[in-house]
Design a protein around this motif. Structure first.
Motif, PDB file in Angstrom:
ATOM      1  N   GLN A   1       0.807  -1.213   0.000  1.00 50.45           N
ATOM      2  CA  GLN A   1       0.000   0.000   0.000  1.00 50.45           C
ATOM      3  C   GLN A   1       0.841   1.263   0.000  1.00 50.45           C
ATOM      4  OE1 GLN A   1      -3.477   0.119  -0.274  1.00 50.45           O
ATOM      5  NE2 GLN A   1      -3.001  -1.992  -0.836  1.00 50.45           N
ATOM      6  N   GLY A   2       2.111   1.138   0.334  1.00 51.09           N
ATOM      7  CA  GLY A   2       3.000   2.284   0.315  1.00 51.09           C
ATOM      8  C   GLY A   2       3.173   2.929   1.675  1.00 51.09           C
ATOM      9  N   THR A   3       4.294   3.618   1.830  1.00 47.53           N
ATOM     10  CA  THR A   3       4.573   4.373   3.051  1.00 47.53           C
ATOM     11  C   THR A   3       5.134   5.739   2.644  1.00 47.53           C
ATOM     12  OG1 THR A   3       5.708   4.334   5.200  1.00 47.53           O
ATOM     13  CG2 THR A   3       6.918   3.403   3.341  1.00 47.53           C
ATOM     14  N   GLN A   4       4.627   6.778   3.272  1.00 48.61           N
ATOM     15  CA  GLN A   4       5.000   8.140   2.889  1.00 48.61           C
ATOM     16  C   GLN A   4       6.340   8.522   3.504  1.00 48.61           C
ATOM     17  OE1 GLN A   4       3.235  10.602   0.939  1.00 48.61           O
ATOM     18  NE2 GLN A   4       5.211  11.668   1.145  1.00 48.61           N
ATOM     19  N   VAL A   5       7.199   9.069   2.653  1.00 47.06           N
ATOM     20  CA  VAL A   5       8.463   9.642   3.102  1.00 47.06           C
ATOM     21  C   VAL A   5       8.464  11.113   2.710  1.00 47.06           C
ATOM     22  CG1 VAL A   5      10.966   9.674   2.784  1.00 47.06           C
ATOM     23  CG2 VAL A   5       9.747   7.485   2.953  1.00 47.06           C
ATOM     24  N   THR A   6       8.649  11.973   3.687  1.00 50.64           N
ATOM     25  CA  THR A   6       8.683  13.401   3.436  1.00 50.64           C
ATOM     26  C   THR A   6       9.992  13.968   3.975  1.00 50.64           C
ATOM     27  OG1 THR A   6       6.274  13.545   3.643  1.00 50.64           O
ATOM     28  CG2 THR A   6       7.512  15.607   3.785  1.00 50.64           C
ATOM     29  N   VAL A   7      10.735  14.633   3.101  1.00 52.71           N
ATOM     30  CA  VAL A   7      12.014  15.205   3.476  1.00 52.71           C
ATOM     31  C   VAL A   7      11.898  16.724   3.402  1.00 52.71           C
ATOM     32  CG1 VAL A   7      14.489  15.253   3.044  1.00 52.71           C
ATOM     33  CG2 VAL A   7      13.173  13.190   2.515  1.00 52.71           C
ATOM     34  N   SER A   8      12.070  17.370   4.518  1.00 55.67           N
ATOM     35  CA  SER A   8      11.955  18.832   4.567  1.00 55.67           C
ATOM     36  C   SER A   8      13.318  19.479   4.353  1.00 55.67           C
ATOM     37  CB  SER A   8      11.368  19.259   5.904  1.00 55.67           C
ATOM     38  OG  SER A   8      12.239  18.889   6.961  1.00 55.67           O
ATOM     39  N   SER A   9      13.280  20.641   3.747  1.00 61.68           N
ATOM     40  CA  SER A   9      14.539  21.343   3.453  1.00 61.68           C
ATOM     41  C   SER A   9      14.940  22.271   4.589  1.00 61.68           C
ATOM     42  CB  SER A   9      14.378  22.154   2.165  1.00 61.68           C
ATOM     43  OG  SER A   9      13.307  23.050   2.287  1.00 61.68           O
TER      44      SER A   9
END
Length: 123
Positions: free
Chosen positions: A115-123
């Motif tokens: 189903q997927g897993t969210q990866v969020t990388v902030s600057s």
């Protein structure tokens, strides 16, 4: 039918690390080549990395040297260690089994998607 479930995603600052896991419901998954893909908003799903049953590994140029794929067949698990993360790595990450030998990197060569897993990388 094999089911896959990803975990380990989250929010991280640029330069940070995350480890994704992919759990397979059946031991038969260990007979397949396994891969990671990702899909950012408005973009097509793209190949990230793959690992064979005998631990040969492949990487997209964009992640080479930063990501490490591995698997533990005894535990029906696959992992993606992600380091030096960049904002452009932000996406939903999916694991899948390679079911068609025609292409290493085409999503169409893979099946049994999680189903997927969210990866969020902030600057």
């Amino acid at each position: 039918q094999v089911q896959l479930e990803e975990s380990g995603g989250g929010l991280v600052q640029a330069g940070g690390s995350l480890r994704l896991s992919c759990a397979a419901s059946e031991r038969t998954a260990s007979t397949y080549m396994m891969g990671w893909f990702r899909q950012a908003p408005g973009k097509e799903r793209e190949f990230v990395s793959a690992v064979t049953r005998s631990d040969n590994t492949y990487y997209a140029d964009s992640v080479k040297g930063r990501f490490t794929i591995s698997r533990d067949n005894a535990k029906n698990m696959m992992y993606l260690q992600m380091s030096s993360l960049k904002p452009e790595d932000t996406a939903v990450y999916y694991c899948a089994l390679r079911v068609d030998s025609r292409s290493l990197t085409a999503p169409g060569s893979y099946g049994y998607w999680g189903q997927g897993t969210q990866v969020t990388v902030s600057s």
